[in-house]
Write an enzyme that holds these catalytic residues in place. Structure first.
Site, PDB file in Angstrom:
ATOM      1  N   ASP A   1       0.783  -1.350  -0.047  1.00 48.09           N
ATOM      2  CA  ASP A   1      -0.098  -0.077  -0.007  1.00 48.09           C
ATOM      3  C   ASP A   1       1.132   1.176  -0.031  1.00 48.09           C
ATOM      4  O   ASP A   1       1.551   1.531   0.809  1.00 48.09           O
ATOM      5  CB  ASP A   1      -0.894  -0.090   1.367  1.00 48.09           C
ATOM      6  CG  ASP A   1      -1.683   1.161   1.411  1.00 48.09           C
ATOM      7  OD1 ASP A   1      -1.590   2.246   0.503  1.00 48.09           O
ATOM      8  OD2 ASP A   1      -2.623   1.211   2.051  1.00 48.09           O
TER       9      ASP A   1
ATOM     10  N   SER B   1       2.747  14.503 -15.511  1.00 52.15           N
ATOM     11  CA  SER B   1       1.836  14.641 -16.539  1.00 52.15           C
ATOM     12  C   SER B   1       1.780  16.005 -16.960  1.00 52.15           C
ATOM     13  O   SER B   1       2.474  17.011 -16.581  1.00 52.15           O
ATOM     14  CB  SER B   1       0.328  14.586 -15.631  1.00 52.15           C
ATOM     15  OG  SER B   1      -0.613  15.025 -16.426  1.00 52.15           O
TER      16      SER B   1
ATOM     17  N   TYR C   1      -4.596  17.132  -8.392  1.00 54.61           N
ATOM     18  CA  TYR C   1      -3.708  16.182  -9.153  1.00 54.61           C
ATOM     19  C   TYR C   1      -2.763  17.229  -9.893  1.00 54.61           C
ATOM     20  O   TYR C   1      -1.510  16.959  -9.873  1.00 54.61           O
ATOM     21  CB  TYR C   1      -4.530  15.882 -10.252  1.00 54.61           C
ATOM     22  CG  TYR C   1      -3.996  14.565 -11.328  1.00 54.61           C
ATOM     23  CD1 TYR C   1      -3.644  13.698 -10.758  1.00 54.61           C
ATOM     24  CD2 TYR C   1      -3.738  15.103 -12.633  1.00 54.61           C
ATOM     25  CE1 TYR C   1      -2.937  12.722 -11.800  1.00 54.61           C
ATOM     26  CE2 TYR C   1      -3.069  14.460 -13.474  1.00 54.61           C
ATOM     27  CZ  TYR C   1      -2.625  13.144 -13.079  1.00 54.61           C
ATOM     28  OH  TYR C   1      -2.120  12.185 -14.038  1.00 54.61           O
TER      29      TYR C   1
ATOM     30  N   LYS D   1       1.441  16.820  -9.559  1.00 54.82           N
ATOM     31  CA  LYS D   1       2.220  16.341 -10.721  1.00 54.82           C
ATOM     32  C   LYS D   1       3.363  17.458 -10.968  1.00 54.82           C
ATOM     33  O   LYS D   1       4.434  17.128 -11.327  1.00 54.82           O
ATOM     34  CB  LYS D   1       1.472  16.124 -11.702  1.00 54.82           C
ATOM     35  CG  LYS D   1       0.681  15.097 -11.869  1.00 54.82           C
ATOM     36  CD  LYS D   1       1.595  13.603 -11.514  1.00 54.82           C
ATOM     37  CE  LYS D   1       0.692  12.402 -11.627  1.00 54.82           C
ATOM     38  NZ  LYS D   1       1.534  11.311 -11.553  1.00 54.82           N
TER      39      LYS D   1
ATOM     40  N   SER E   1      -6.272   3.429 -21.839  1.00 61.90           N
ATOM     41  CA  SER E   1      -6.362   2.799 -20.666  1.00 61.90           C
ATOM     42  C   SER E   1      -7.716   1.944 -20.560  1.00 61.90           C
ATOM     43  O   SER E   1      -8.741   2.628 -20.934  1.00 61.90           O
ATOM     44  CB  SER E   1      -5.895   3.029 -19.589  1.00 61.90           C
ATOM     45  OG  SER E   1      -6.586   4.033 -18.729  1.00 61.90           O
TER      46      SER E   1
END
Length: 254
Positions: free
Chosen positions: A57, A136, A149, A153, A184
């Site tokens: 994890d 990203s 997010y 990144k 994906s």
């Protein structure tokens, strides 16, 4: 089988899903042995005599340290670390809770820090080692509803530069890949959830000058180069791989 990574020993976090599968497959094709570190078991077809799975994890610092140690004990060393695993959800600043923010940072930014810290003594012993972080294009710009997010990144991109500066003299290079849209299972589910998914697909395709969307192996091939000695004078860089999407200016016409 090519041999650009022949005999090299690698950890790929999240190597059994999404972009990670493409990286794992390309590493194996180029002769590397790969430890897939993630919470859930990867698909059986990803496992082979050159790959094995370590359960961890990545929100748990003790799991991270134990996973790196387990890999080194099995491999007898470590040459490459690919910090690929990450999460993404869409919430504005006002919609996000402090728990949401912490979750994003723990997986996307803190885990790569802890993995790099745990791997560093082993990478240093090799004399020639490579760290590849998956950032990203949203570390350079942002889609709506992605403050957490994008921040995580952008942090990865800065972290990449810092590691390169601090550890280049030890033979450890560190670079980042900033993917755009990569196909994906999750991206397909996301598109299919749209009211007019066929229109979304057409418009998404039109955003890319190369005329197609990205595949996990596109990222994997770039990761191979960054992990290999072909890029031995490259460190601290962020490589955008987006089919030209971020270079195409939109026109104010239909």
């Amino acid at each position: 089988m090519a041999d650009r990574l022949a005999g090299r020993l690698a950890i790929i976090t999240g190597g059994g899903r999404g972009i990670g599968v493409g990286i794992t497959r390309r590493f194996v094709e180029e002769g590397a042995k790969v430890a897939i570190v993630q919470r859930n078991p990867p698909p059986d077809e990803i496992l082979s005599d050159r790959t094995f799975y370590v359960k961890a994890d990545l929100a748990n610092s003790e799991h991270i340290v134990s996973a790196v140690q387990a890999v080194v004990e099995r491999f007898g060393g470590l040459d490459i670390l690919v910090n690929n695993a990450g999460i993404m959800f869409e919430k504005t600043v006002e919609e996000m809770t402090e728990t949401d923010w912490d979750q994003m940072m723990n997986i996307n930014l803190k885990a790569p820090f802890l993995l790099t810290k745990a791997a560093m003594p082993h990478l240093r012993k090799r004399g020639i080692a490579s760290i590849v972080n998956i950032g990203s294009i949203e570390g350079l710009a942002s889609n709506p509803g992605h403050p957490g997010y994008s921040a995580s990144k952008a942090g990865i991109h800065g972290f990449t530069a810092a590691i390169a500066v601090d550890h280049g003299h030890e033979g450890i290079r560190c670079n980042a890949i900033a993917p755009g849209w990569i196909n994906s299972e999750l991206s397909e589910i996301y598109i299919d959830s749209m009211a007019d998914s066929s229109r979304v697909r057409r418009e998404l395709l039109a955003m890319h000058p190369v005329g197609r969307l990205g595949e996990p192996t596109d990222v994997g091939s770039l990761a191979v180069w960054l992990a290999s000695e072909e890029s031995s004078f490259v460190t601290g860089q962020v490589y955008v791989i987006d089919g030209g999407r971020t270079k195409k200016l939109p026109l104010p016409i239909g």
